[in-house]
Design a protein around this motif. Sequence first.
Motif, PDB file in Angstrom:
ATOM      1  N   ASP A  54      94.199  53.875 -29.861  1.00 48.34           N
ATOM      2  CA  ASP A  54      93.880  53.332 -31.173  1.00 48.34           C
ATOM      3  C   ASP A  54      94.673  52.044 -31.364  1.00 48.34           C
ATOM      4  N   PRO A  55      94.017  50.892 -31.383  1.00 45.03           N
ATOM      5  CA  PRO A  55      94.723  49.615 -31.483  1.00 45.03           C
ATOM      6  C   PRO A  55      95.509  49.411 -32.771  1.00 45.03           C
ATOM      7  N   ALA A  56      95.409  50.362 -33.716  1.00 43.27           N
ATOM      8  CA  ALA A  56      96.193  50.268 -34.937  1.00 43.27           C
ATOM      9  C   ALA A  56      97.411  51.196 -34.922  1.00 43.27           C
ATOM     10  N   THR A  57      97.542  52.021 -33.877  1.00 48.86           N
ATOM     11  CA  THR A  57      98.700  52.912 -33.813  1.00 48.86           C
ATOM     12  C   THR A  57      99.307  52.978 -32.419  1.00 48.86           C
ATOM     13  N   LEU A  58      98.576  53.527 -31.455  1.00 47.38           N
ATOM     14  CA  LEU A  58      99.151  53.844 -30.157  1.00 47.38           C
ATOM     15  C   LEU A  58      98.109  53.627 -29.068  1.00 47.38           C
ATOM     16  N   VAL A  59      98.518  52.970 -27.979  1.00 46.56           N
ATOM     17  CA  VAL A  59      97.611  52.783 -26.842  1.00 46.56           C
ATOM     18  C   VAL A  59      98.309  53.189 -25.549  1.00 46.56           C
ATOM     19  N   SER A  60      97.507  53.572 -24.567  1.00 42.43           N
ATOM     20  CA  SER A  60      98.023  54.026 -23.284  1.00 42.43           C
ATOM     21  C   SER A  60      98.279  52.852 -22.342  1.00 42.43           C
ATOM     22  N   THR A  61      98.991  53.137 -21.269  1.00 40.91           N
ATOM     23  CA  THR A  61      99.202  52.121 -20.240  1.00 40.91           C
ATOM     24  C   THR A  61      97.877  51.727 -19.591  1.00 40.91           C
ATOM     25  N   ASP A  62      96.956  52.675 -19.448  1.00 37.95           N
ATOM     26  CA  ASP A  62      95.632  52.344 -18.898  1.00 37.95           C
ATOM     27  C   ASP A  62      94.916  51.344 -19.799  1.00 37.95           C
ATOM     28  N   TRP A  63      94.971  51.589 -21.103  1.00 37.28           N
ATOM     29  CA  TRP A  63      94.318  50.698 -22.075  1.00 37.28           C
ATOM     30  C   TRP A  63      94.882  49.287 -21.957  1.00 37.28           C
ATOM     31  N   LEU A  64      96.205  49.187 -21.894  1.00 43.47           N
ATOM     32  CA  LEU A  64      96.836  47.863 -21.810  1.00 43.47           C
ATOM     33  C   LEU A  64      96.526  47.187 -20.485  1.00 43.47           C
ATOM     34  N   ALA A  65      96.599  47.922 -19.398  1.00 32.72           N
ATOM     35  CA  ALA A  65      96.348  47.331 -18.084  1.00 32.72           C
ATOM     36  C   ALA A  65      94.944  46.751 -17.997  1.00 32.72           C
ATOM     37  N   ALA A  66      93.975  47.393 -18.621  1.00 33.85           N
ATOM     38  CA  ALA A  66      92.594  46.931 -18.575  1.00 33.85           C
ATOM     39  C   ALA A  66      92.393  45.646 -19.369  1.00 33.85           C
ATOM     40  N   ARG A  67      93.332  45.310 -20.253  1.00 28.61           N
ATOM     41  CA  ARG A  67      93.193  44.134 -21.131  1.00 28.61           C
ATOM     42  C   ARG A  67      94.299  43.115 -20.925  1.00 28.61           C
ATOM     43  N   LEU A  68      95.097  43.270 -19.892  1.00 30.14           N
ATOM     44  CA  LEU A  68      96.306  42.471 -19.744  1.00 30.14           C
ATOM     45  C   LEU A  68      96.027  40.976 -19.620  1.00 30.14           C
ATOM     46  N   THR A  69      94.881  40.612 -19.105  1.00 31.44           N
ATOM     47  CA  THR A  69      94.566  39.183 -18.950  1.00 31.44           C
ATOM     48  C   THR A  69      93.737  38.627 -20.110  1.00 31.44           C
ATOM     49  N   SER A  70      93.508  39.430 -21.135  1.00 32.31           N
ATOM     50  CA  SER A  70      92.721  38.960 -22.275  1.00 32.31           C
ATOM     51  C   SER A  70      93.462  37.843 -23.017  1.00 32.31           C
ATOM     52  N   PRO A  71      92.782  36.742 -23.332  1.00 28.32           N
ATOM     53  CA  PRO A  71      93.460  35.657 -24.049  1.00 28.32           C
ATOM     54  C   PRO A  71      93.842  36.027 -25.479  1.00 28.32           C
ATOM     55  N   ASP A  72      93.240  37.083 -26.006  1.00 28.34           N
ATOM     56  CA  ASP A  72      93.541  37.491 -27.377  1.00 28.34           C
ATOM     57  C   ASP A  72      94.624  38.559 -27.443  1.00 28.34           C
ATOM     58  N   LEU A  73      95.188  38.928 -26.309  1.00 25.60           N
ATOM     59  CA  LEU A  73      96.230  39.954 -26.276  1.00 25.60           C
ATOM     60  C   LEU A  73      97.608  39.314 -26.424  1.00 25.60           C
ATOM     61  N   ARG A  74      98.450  39.950 -27.217  1.00 22.61           N
ATOM     62  CA  ARG A  74      99.860  39.568 -27.306  1.00 22.61           C
ATOM     63  C   ARG A  74     100.699  40.823 -27.124  1.00 22.61           C
ATOM     64  N   VAL A  75     101.515  40.816 -26.066  1.00 22.93           N
ATOM     65  CA  VAL A  75     102.402  41.937 -25.770  1.00 22.93           C
ATOM     66  C   VAL A  75     103.814  41.548 -26.194  1.00 22.93           C
ATOM     67  N   LEU A  76     104.473  42.427 -26.923  1.00 25.23           N
ATOM     68  CA  LEU A  76     105.808  42.150 -27.443  1.00 25.23           C
ATOM     69  C   LEU A  76     106.803  43.189 -26.956  1.00 25.23           C
ATOM     70  N   ASP A  77     107.920  42.719 -26.420  1.00 27.33           N
ATOM     71  CA  ASP A  77     109.024  43.582 -26.018  1.00 27.33           C
ATOM     72  C   ASP A  77     109.996  43.651 -27.191  1.00 27.33           C
ATOM     73  N   ALA A  78     110.072  44.823 -27.835  1.00 26.33           N
ATOM     74  CA  ALA A  78     110.943  45.009 -28.999  1.00 26.33           C
ATOM     75  C   ALA A  78     112.103  45.939 -28.676  1.00 26.33           C
ATOM     76  N   SER A  79     112.581  45.875 -27.449  1.00 25.93           N
ATOM     77  CA  SER A  79     113.665  46.769 -27.035  1.00 25.93           C
ATOM     78  C   SER A  79     114.923  46.539 -27.867  1.00 25.93           C
ATOM     79  N   TRP A  80     115.539  47.644 -28.241  1.00 25.91           N
ATOM     80  CA  TRP A  80     116.806  47.647 -28.978  1.00 25.91           C
ATOM     81  C   TRP A  80     117.495  48.955 -28.647  1.00 25.91           C
ATOM     82  N   TYR A  81     118.819  48.908 -28.505  1.00 17.40           N
ATOM     83  CA  TYR A  81     119.553  50.113 -28.126  1.00 17.40           C
ATOM     84  C   TYR A  81     120.770  50.287 -29.017  1.00 17.40           C
TER      85      TYR A  81
END
Length: 287
Positions: A8-35
Amino acid sequence: MTIPEGDDPATLVSTDWLAARLTSPDLRVLDASWYLPDAGRDPLADYGDAHIPGARFVALDEVSDGRSALPHMAPPLEKFMSRMRRIGVGDGHMVVIYDGAGLFSAARLWWLFRLFGQRAAVLDGGLPKWVAEGRPVTADLPQIRDRHMTPAPQPHLMRDVTEVAQIAKLGQAEIVDARAAARFRGDAAEPRPGLRAGHIPGARSLPFGQLLNKDGTMKPASGLRAAFQTAGVDLDRPVITTCGSGVTAAILNLALARLGHADHALYDGSWAEWGMYPDLKIATGDA
């Protein structure tokens, strides 16, 4: 209404979902790591070593209210929009947020997107699952162009200390605490100096880890619902989430959104605020 299982693009997506769209020009992936400080990890250095291709790094402190003495408080709208524009996130983008712990701090940035009226999803299992599956990572930095974002603030998704105190006094909503059970009971000292131990009177304890599988992915809807019910939470009522500083509480909000719960908000000050003021009542033990 319950959201169907699956991506669900409004809550949670799988690694398969992301991998299939990784080259999409409309995709923005954000690393929000914090520890937490005792983790001994530098999220920006980790990002520099290896991140999902195309990912931009977002430091939670850079999308927080720097004027507040409290940690990680939601920023003014203008600050959030400015930061997103500088990393090239704007209208029309599919936003996927991950972190290096699996499913931890990414939910906080997801909640901020919702607070300002933007759609985003968390990557289920985060970077650990992505790497474990042998998917690509890189140290290369993405090319970034400014992108306009049109805000649509949703202030009902956040509660302040005055509102929570009133709600707790009158029992107007379920207050659910994502901290470890020992901290909720007051058996363990708070990691931040000067805070009392315990919880908001009337709150329920639901440590965020109870919503996750062993591999760091989020449980299916049936498991999420069972976790809330076991904690004594009536999902037919409004819910306010809380934790130590407003980070892991957002995992509860993400789970509630997955369940289609229509009335939930996050207490932004959380225990970092409530535990600081001696005139606010606290409770200890399991109830």
